[in-house]
Motif scaffolding. Sequence first.
Motif, short mmCIF file in Angstrom:
data_model
loop_
_atom_site.label_atom_id
_atom_site.label_comp_id
_atom_site.label_asym_id
_atom_site.label_seq_id
_atom_site.Cartn_x
_atom_site.Cartn_y
_atom_site.Cartn_z
N ALA A 168 18.85 53.67 12.95
CA ALA A 168 18.12 52.73 12.08
C ALA A 168 19.00 51.54 11.74
CB ALA A 168 17.67 53.44 10.80
N GLU A 169 20.28 51.78 11.43
CA GLU A 169 21.20 50.68 11.14
C GLU A 169 21.48 49.86 12.39
OE1 GLU A 169 23.94 47.94 9.84
OE2 GLU A 169 22.35 49.02 8.79
N ALA A 170 21.59 50.53 13.52
CA ALA A 170 21.81 49.82 14.79
C ALA A 170 20.63 48.88 15.08
CB ALA A 170 22.00 50.81 15.93
N ARG A 171 19.42 49.37 14.83
CA ARG A 171 18.23 48.53 15.04
C ARG A 171 18.26 47.33 14.09
NH1 ARG A 171 15.11 53.61 15.67
NH2 ARG A 171 14.59 53.80 17.88
N ASN A 205 30.66 48.16 5.18
CA ASN A 205 29.76 48.87 6.08
C ASN A 205 30.51 49.97 6.84
OD1 ASN A 205 27.59 47.25 5.36
ND2 ASN A 205 27.88 45.82 7.05
N PHE A 206 31.74 49.64 7.24
CA PHE A 206 32.59 50.56 7.98
C PHE A 206 32.84 51.83 7.16
CE2 PHE A 206 36.80 50.52 10.63
CZ PHE A 206 36.48 51.76 11.14
N LYS A 237 39.30 54.59 6.93
CA LYS A 237 40.01 54.13 5.73
C LYS A 237 41.09 53.13 6.09
CE LYS A 237 42.58 55.84 1.71
NZ LYS A 237 43.11 57.03 1.00
N THR A 238 41.88 53.43 7.13
CA THR A 238 42.98 52.56 7.53
C THR A 238 42.47 51.24 8.08
OG1 THR A 238 44.37 54.46 8.05
CG2 THR A 238 44.99 52.36 9.04
N LYS A 239 41.52 51.31 8.98
CA LYS A 239 41.05 50.11 9.66
C LYS A 239 40.19 49.23 8.76
CE LYS A 239 41.59 52.33 14.13
NZ LYS A 239 42.84 51.65 14.40
N ALA A 240 39.46 49.82 7.83
CA ALA A 240 38.72 49.01 6.85
C ALA A 240 39.69 48.26 5.95
CB ALA A 240 37.80 49.90 6.01
N ALA A 241 40.78 48.92 5.57
CA ALA A 241 41.81 48.24 4.77
C ALA A 241 42.44 47.10 5.55
CB ALA A 241 42.89 49.24 4.35
N ASN A 242 42.68 47.32 6.84
CA ASN A 242 43.25 46.25 7.68
C ASN A 242 42.29 45.08 7.80
OD1 ASN A 242 45.51 47.80 8.08
ND2 ASN A 242 44.91 48.53 10.12
N LEU A 243 41.00 45.40 7.89
CA LEU A 243 39.99 44.35 7.99
C LEU A 243 39.95 43.52 6.71
CD1 LEU A 243 37.89 43.35 10.05
CD2 LEU A 243 36.25 44.96 9.06
N ARG A 244 40.03 44.19 5.57
CA ARG A 244 40.05 43.46 4.29
C ARG A 244 41.31 42.58 4.19
NH1 ARG A 244 37.94 48.50 2.26
NH2 ARG A 244 35.75 48.20 1.67
N ASN A 245 42.44 43.11 4.62
CA ASN A 245 43.69 42.33 4.58
C ASN A 245 43.57 41.09 5.46
OD1 ASN A 245 44.96 44.09 2.83
ND2 ASN A 245 45.91 45.30 4.46
N LEU A 246 42.99 41.27 6.64
CA LEU A 246 42.82 40.13 7.55
C LEU A 246 41.98 39.04 6.91
CD1 LEU A 246 42.98 38.72 10.32
CD2 LEU A 246 41.00 40.09 11.02
N TYR A 247 40.88 39.44 6.26
CA TYR A 247 39.96 38.43 5.71
C TYR A 247 40.39 37.90 4.35
CZ TYR A 247 36.84 38.26 9.58
OH TYR A 247 36.32 38.02 10.83
N TYR A 305 29.78 47.78 11.13
CA TYR A 305 30.93 48.50 11.67
C TYR A 305 30.85 49.98 11.32
CZ TYR A 305 33.83 44.86 13.71
OH TYR A 305 34.33 43.90 14.55
N GLY A 306 31.38 50.79 12.19
CA GLY A 306 31.41 52.23 12.02
C GLY A 306 31.46 52.88 13.39
N ALA A 307 31.93 54.12 13.45
CA ALA A 307 31.98 54.84 14.72
C ALA A 307 30.57 55.01 15.29
CB ALA A 307 32.62 56.21 14.52
#
Length: 272
Positions: free
Chosen positions: A96-99, A190-191, A205-215, A87-89
């Motif tokens: 390299a990470e995309a590959r 990763n985000f 920062k906001t969306k990574a925190a939301n992802l952690r909360n979800l999981y 994950y990331g913009a």
Amino acid sequence: MEKRVALVTGASSGIGKATAIALNQAGYVVNGVARRVALMDDLEELGIKTLAMDVTDEKVMKTQVEKILATEGRIDVLVNNAGYGSYGAVEDVSIAEARRQFEVNIFGLARLTQLVLPSMREHQFGKIVNISSMGGRMWTPYGAWYHASKFALEGFSNSMRIEVAPFGIDVILIEPGAIKTQWGLIAADNFEEASSHGAYATAAKTKAANLRNLYQNGKLTAPEVIANKIVKAVTVRRPRTHYLVGYGAKPAVAFKNIFGDRLFDWLIQKIM
């Protein structure tokens, strides 16, 4: 009847580990593979055979498949579970990470499938289970490379299904929703690593925190639910081609299909 032989990748945790256990309980000879063999000691105690395998290392994959075939004589079920979420913009994630995302989620899976298919054709029987995601049928912001890999897996699997059907081989897509594993926490890490600085830092920062909360949500689907669905899919005579299962999967895909891209974009942005 001789026991069927299964090979499960990513068997050190989550869906892979639960699937190895469920197939073992269903009477299969199970070979669980992962990079971190020590995390599969509990599988060994259950009578499951474990091997080291990195799905980006073709030489190791070839050696281990040959070892299983020499010992068991066949591989009847392949569960391609190994994978991760990058994950990331788009602007921030390195090519390299995309590959690497594609190497793990697509090319490694494809090469392992190539190595197993000749045995399945010889025996005129096989079940290839590819663990996709609801993310192969919808999308989230900042997950472009992950979703691209899963969309690719959907097309790859659908095409291959037609090719191998004359040889008695089924190709089955499992499309989990949010599952109670470490996947989301790793994706959040990763985000932040990719987009913690620059134009997308606040969103990251906001969306990574939301992802952690979800999981960390107790409502998420247990990996055993997915494992049981996989066992069902490989044991029925005529399995479905797609199994959309787990927390949020069916509602999210249905919303996207019914209301279209723009409304779905608005909804997923609000949720994340």
